[in-house]
Structure formats: C-alpha cells, structure tokens
Design an enzyme around this catalytic site. Structure first.
Site, PDB file in Angstrom:
ATOM      1  N   ARG A   1       0.810  -1.219   0.000  1.00  0.00           N
ATOM      2  CA  ARG A   1       0.000   0.000   0.000  1.00  0.00           C
ATOM      3  C   ARG A   1       0.842   1.267   0.000  1.00  0.00           C
ATOM      4  O   ARG A   1       0.612   2.173  -0.803  1.00  0.00           O
ATOM      5  CB  ARG A   1      -0.929  -0.001   1.236  1.00  0.00           C
ATOM      6  N   THR A   2       1.844   1.349   0.899  1.00  0.00           N
ATOM      7  CA  THR A   2       2.568   2.605   1.052  1.00  0.00           C
ATOM      8  C   THR A   2       3.421   2.912  -0.172  1.00  0.00           C
ATOM      9  O   THR A   2       3.392   4.037  -0.701  1.00  0.00           O
ATOM     10  CB  THR A   2       3.441   2.561   2.321  1.00  0.00           C
TER      11      THR A   2
ATOM     12  N   LYS B   1      25.833  -5.695  -1.555  1.00  0.00           N
ATOM     13  CA  LYS B   1      27.293  -5.740  -1.641  1.00  0.00           C
ATOM     14  C   LYS B   1      27.962  -5.111  -0.416  1.00  0.00           C
ATOM     15  O   LYS B   1      29.185  -5.003  -0.361  1.00  0.00           O
ATOM     16  CB  LYS B   1      27.754  -4.997  -2.896  1.00  0.00           C
TER      17      LYS B   1
ATOM     18  N   ARG C   1      11.670   3.776   3.858  1.00  0.00           N
ATOM     19  CA  ARG C   1      11.156   2.830   4.849  1.00  0.00           C
ATOM     20  C   ARG C   1      12.314   1.971   5.307  1.00  0.00           C
ATOM     21  O   ARG C   1      13.092   1.462   4.478  1.00  0.00           O
ATOM     22  CB  ARG C   1      10.044   1.951   4.277  1.00  0.00           C
TER      23      ARG C   1
ATOM     24  N   HIS D   1       4.977   6.005  11.607  1.00  0.00           N
ATOM     25  CA  HIS D   1       4.482   5.882  10.232  1.00  0.00           C
ATOM     26  C   HIS D   1       3.511   7.060  10.051  1.00  0.00           C
ATOM     27  O   HIS D   1       2.290   6.896   9.987  1.00  0.00           O
ATOM     28  CB  HIS D   1       3.766   4.543  10.049  1.00  0.00           C
TER      29      HIS D   1
END
Length: 320
Positions: free
Chosen positions: A64-65, A92, A114, A144
């Site tokens: 969703r986000t 890496k 995020r 959030h």
C-alpha cells in the site's frame, strides 16, 4: 532555549515529514484539509509537480505505502524511481548513508524511505541537501506518520469532526508504528477519548495519559466507540514473546459482527493493512458496510498527493 514548534506563531514551511512532532497543530490541520480537497477533485492537481523526481527507498516490504507514493507522484506528473535493498548495492555491503548520498547526488526532489531501524528517516533528513525533501514511510516501531495522517483524513471524511469521537485501537499496539503515530497525532487534532486494548505483552507501558486509557478487554474498548482501528500482530518485530494461535487470538481479540454490536450505531472500522483475516478481524467485518478499509487505501493516495504538494510549497491549489 529551543523553540517549541507547536507554540511558534510563525512556523517554518515543512521541509521534511519524518514524524508529526515538528509540525505545528495548524500545519497538521492544514494537511488534513488539503488531503480532503484533493480527495474532492484529484484531477484538478494533475501534473502540478511535472518534472519533479521522487525516489522510493524501501528496505522493508510494502504494498500500500510504496504503490501509494508512486501513484501519488505520477498523478502529479512526477518521475518515480523505486529502489529496494534486494538487487541494489546494499547486498554488496553499501551502507544506508552511502546509498542515500548516491541517490541525492542525482538531485531528486523527494526521497521516501522505509527502514527497520528507528530514527533512520530523521537522520537522513538531517543529511539532506537543500531542496531535497525526506518522507518517512515507516521506521521500525517508531513512526508511520503518513498512515496516521490518512487515517485522520478518513475519519474526518466519515464524521465531519474528529473532536467528539471515541476511538478504540486494538491489537499489537506495542510494536505498531501506526499506533505510535496515531497516538501522537489524534490528540493534536482534538480527539479526547482513545481506548487501547490487546494482550498484555502487546500493550505499551507509556501510553496511558489524559485522553488515552488502556482497557482490559476488547469489549470494554469498543463499548459505544465511534471508530475502531484494528491492528495485526507484528510478528516480524516480535522476539521473546509467546504469540497465541490464530484461533485463540481471534476468540479473545478478534473483531466480529457480534462484538461490533457493542459499538455506537454509526461506528466505522479501519485497518491499516495488511489484514490477517480470521485473526484480528473477521471477513464479514472487513468487507462489511461499516468498513472504511478500502477508503483508507484511496485516501492514502490523496493524502500523499497533498503532502507532496505541501512540501514542494504549493500553497494555492487549482480548481478548489
């Protein structure tokens, strides 16, 4: 003495949106109102940010986000680049800060991040060069803010006024960044009655204060509630705690149609997703007439469009 942003008469324009604390109450109300304006006529804002570049930097899974930010940016005419840890130089051994510096050297206008660690978005905002706006799409269990904002937009859209609402929040509150952001935001928008409920191990130890109370059972929390926000068990963030079986959890803490009858007649149900059906919420409730879950997703798009416009400095909106 450092100035309290909530008491500042001349608030600075928003540069970043890493959590709601640095915003004034007026700015938070303005963001809600702008999102409602966008929701009322999204087409009026098409291509308002044409040519800008947004980078989604996601170190954790998201549906969703991430898609919401991508769609919001494209509706505004922006270019979008999506980056995940898998398949990037992170595999890496590249550090988060080196990745961020590499991206900002390409002169994007927005980086949406995020990350599993708390405080990452704020640290990146402090590192950002002038003209780059950092947005927190979730950091650990801390915050959030855009989810809390879109939930406020959805509630105001449904009820017209947040101040008289009795809001119940139930489930794994302790590990939920959505819950933390909501508990920070809702009182500042005027909500004075918030009830929290969940198993003892899933409740925060520092939440109870004026306007917020912890309830012993789900029934107690939802009694006469105007809105109920259900939260899933954050299994990916839990260690050292015993998690009940799905059936046992649903029996004690699941929102069913029979339980919903205890709430106010016009009560509406929200869930930030993803939903674990038959655990914290029954299918018939999630898909029922009182559910605002799909509207939350739609308002996520409108709220994030409004936020991008606000951060870019678009004070006057066309066509509204």
């Amino acid at each position: 003495m450092r100035e309290n942003p909530q008491e500042s008469e001349m608030a600075k324009p928003l540069e970043h949106f890493t959590h709601t604390d640095p915003c004034t109450d007026d700015q938070l109300h303005e963001l809600v109102n702008r999102a409602l304006q966008v929701a009322g006529n999204a087409q009026a804002f098409a291509n308002a940010l044409s040519g800008r570049l947004l980078i989604n930097l996601f170190y954790e899974p998201s549906t969703r986000t991430r898609i919401s930010f991508e769609t919001a940016a494209k509706r505004l005419g922006m270019h979008v680049v999506n980056i995940s840890a898998t398949g990037s130089s992170v595999e890496k051994g590249e550090s988060l800060f080196d990745t961020f510096d590499t991206l900002q050297a390409m002169q994007p206008d927005f980086i949406v991040v995020r990350h599993r660690d708390e405080g990452v978005a704020e640290a990146l905002a402090e590192r950002a060069e002038p003209g780059l706006h950092v947005i927190n799409a979730g950091d650990g269990t801390r915050a959030h803010p855009t989810q809390a904002l879109l939930d406020a937009v959805t509630l105001q859209q449904a009820f017209g006024d947040l101040r008289p609402l009795k809001i119940a929040m139930a489930g794994d509150i302790r590990h939920s960044r959505v819950a933390r952001s909501s508990l920070a935001l809702f009182p500042r928008l005027g909500v004075a009655d918030i009830r929290l409920a969940g198993p003892a191990d899933f409740l925060p130890t520092d939440a109870e204060r004026d306007g917020v109370r912890i309830c012993r059972t789900l029934d107690e929390a939802i009694d006469d509630a105007d809105a109920i926000i259900m939260l899933r068990i954050q299994k990916e963030r839990i260690s050292g705690l015993s998690i009940p079986s799905d059936a046992d959890y649903h029996a004690a803490w699941g929102l069913t149609e029979s339980r919903l009858e205890r709430a106010a007649p016009g009560c509406r149900v929200l869930h930030p997703g993803p939903i674990n059906r038959g655990v914290e919420i029954a299918d018939s409730v999630a898909d029922g007439p009182r559910s605002l879950i799909r509207r939350q997703v739609r308002n996520g798009l409108h709220t994030r469009m409004a936020l991008l416009l606000e951060l870019d400095g678009h004070g006057a909106y066309p066509g509204v």
